[in-house]
Design an enzyme around this catalytic site. Structure first.
Site, short mmCIF file in Angstrom:
data_model
loop_
_atom_site.label_atom_id
_atom_site.label_comp_id
_atom_site.label_asym_id
_atom_site.label_seq_id
_atom_site.Cartn_x
_atom_site.Cartn_y
_atom_site.Cartn_z
N ILE A 141 7.77 11.90 5.50
CA ILE A 141 7.01 12.73 4.57
C ILE A 141 5.73 13.00 5.17
O ILE A 141 4.94 12.26 5.59
CB ILE A 141 7.32 11.80 3.45
CG1 ILE A 141 8.42 11.47 2.90
CG2 ILE A 141 6.40 12.63 2.08
CD1 ILE A 141 9.35 12.55 2.68
N HIS A 180 7.14 5.80 1.31
CA HIS A 180 7.67 4.57 0.89
C HIS A 180 8.72 5.10 -0.10
O HIS A 180 9.86 4.38 -0.46
CB HIS A 180 6.97 3.47 0.40
CG HIS A 180 5.90 2.98 1.66
ND1 HIS A 180 4.69 3.33 1.59
CD2 HIS A 180 6.32 2.05 2.50
CE1 HIS A 180 3.99 2.60 2.76
NE2 HIS A 180 5.13 2.06 3.46
N GLU A 225 11.77 7.35 9.55
CA GLU A 225 11.73 7.78 10.92
C GLU A 225 10.35 7.97 11.45
O GLU A 225 9.92 8.09 12.52
CB GLU A 225 12.33 9.28 10.86
CG GLU A 225 13.72 9.15 10.72
CD GLU A 225 14.58 10.67 11.08
OE1 GLU A 225 13.58 11.64 11.02
OE2 GLU A 225 15.76 10.65 11.33
N LYS A 226 9.16 7.55 10.49
CA LYS A 226 7.86 7.76 10.73
C LYS A 226 7.71 6.71 11.98
O LYS A 226 6.95 7.20 12.86
CB LYS A 226 7.21 7.42 9.67
CG LYS A 226 5.61 7.02 9.79
CD LYS A 226 4.74 8.13 10.43
CE LYS A 226 3.36 7.85 10.47
NZ LYS A 226 2.97 6.44 11.15
N ASN A 245 0.78 -1.22 0.05
CA ASN A 245 0.04 0.13 0.00
C ASN A 245 0.94 1.23 -0.17
O ASN A 245 0.85 2.19 1.00
CB ASN A 245 -1.04 -0.10 1.12
CG ASN A 245 -2.06 1.15 0.98
OD1 ASN A 245 -2.45 1.19 0.06
ND2 ASN A 245 -2.35 1.63 2.15
#
EC number: 6.3.2.1
Length: 277
Positions: free
Chosen positions: A172, A33, A144-145, A28
């Protein structure tokens, strides 16, 4: 671009590659990504993106069955981005027999996300370690999310002497500050308008700290109260040391503010790294 589903074929394909970068995903795919793919392509001759929805990291009551699966669109995007190989193993490929061996994780894995989702990091590290063994990359890229996950994987690599370099990709965000996430697909229009409030509150804590405030519990409590008043249910908001993930002290310069909260039936996580001069 090649799509490979079995381990033997992947190993044959990779055996002559000079260098390999791995981007593990659950599919997804979104711009977050794809930013990791770009980083991977800068660090190795061959880029491998894995797509596997890992059952081990979902509790029985969580969203494994309804987690978005968009394999055809994912492969189209990855081909447009010039990815060399997409590895899409089935569950029987990674788990041909019941998984009896798992890692004993450090105490940090039982805090924050680990406290809210028992067993989550055990499931993550089991599959990531399998992917490292299968692909044998020189470099692996993580966002880092998922900050706590990133730090735990870095520790695993260091303490098990794994021959792979972990590179972090920045979070992002949408224009309103919402961190891109596959679970954002669950948000309806009204929820989407509110979803950036978590990020805004973490950022507000960071701005207060940068301005000299050091009463971290008060900052955390105030943010939780603001979110609760706007209809959220907060799992945690916590100011931590950015490497150890221990509770931050007034003397620390490398910090990260982490948060997780429910907007109706949708759980969002985010973080705000902060380095003080």
């Amino acid at each position: 671009m090649e799509i490979i589903t079995d381990i033997a074929s992947l190993r044959v394909r990779l055996q002559d590659e000079a260098s390999i970068a791995l981007v593990p995903t659950m599919g997804n795919l979104h711009a977050g990504h794809l930013s990791l793919v770009r980083i991977a392509q800068q660090h190795a001759a061959c880029t491998v993106v894995s797509i596997f929805v890992n059952r081990l990291q979902f509790a029985p009551h969580e969203d494994y069955d309804r987690y978005p699966r968009t394999q055809e669109n994912d492969c189209r995007l990855l081909e447009e981005y010039g990815v060399d190989i997409v590895f899409i193993p089935g569950e029987k490929t990674l788990f041909p027999i019941p998984q009896e061996f798992q890692l004993l994780l450090p105490p940090v894995a039982d805090t924050l996300e680990g406290a809210c989702r028992p067993g989550f990091f055990r499931g993550v590290t089991t599959v990531v370690l399998k992917l490292f063994n299968i692909v044998q990359p020189q470099v692996a890229i993580f966002g880092e999310k998922d900050y706590q996950q990133l730090q735990i994987i870095c520790r695993m690599v260091a303490q098990l002497n794994l021959p792979v370099e972990i590179i972090a990709g920045q979070t992002i965000r949408a224009e309103d500050g919402l961190a891109l996430s596959s679970r954002n697909n669950y948000l309806d229009n009204i929820q989407r308008q509110k979803a950036s409030e978590l990020a805004c509150n973490l950022k507000k804590i960071g701005e207060s700290i940068a301005s000299g405030e050091r009463n971290f519990p008060q900052l955390e409590w105030s943010a939780i109260e603001r979110l609760n008043m706007h209809g959220w249910k907060v799992d945690y908001i916590s100011v931590r040391q950015n490497r150890t993930l221990l509770p931050a002290t007034a003397c620390d310069s490398g910090l990260v503010i982490l948060g997780a909260a429910w907007l109706d039936q949708i759980r969002l996580i985010d973080n705000f790294p902060l380095v003080l001069s």
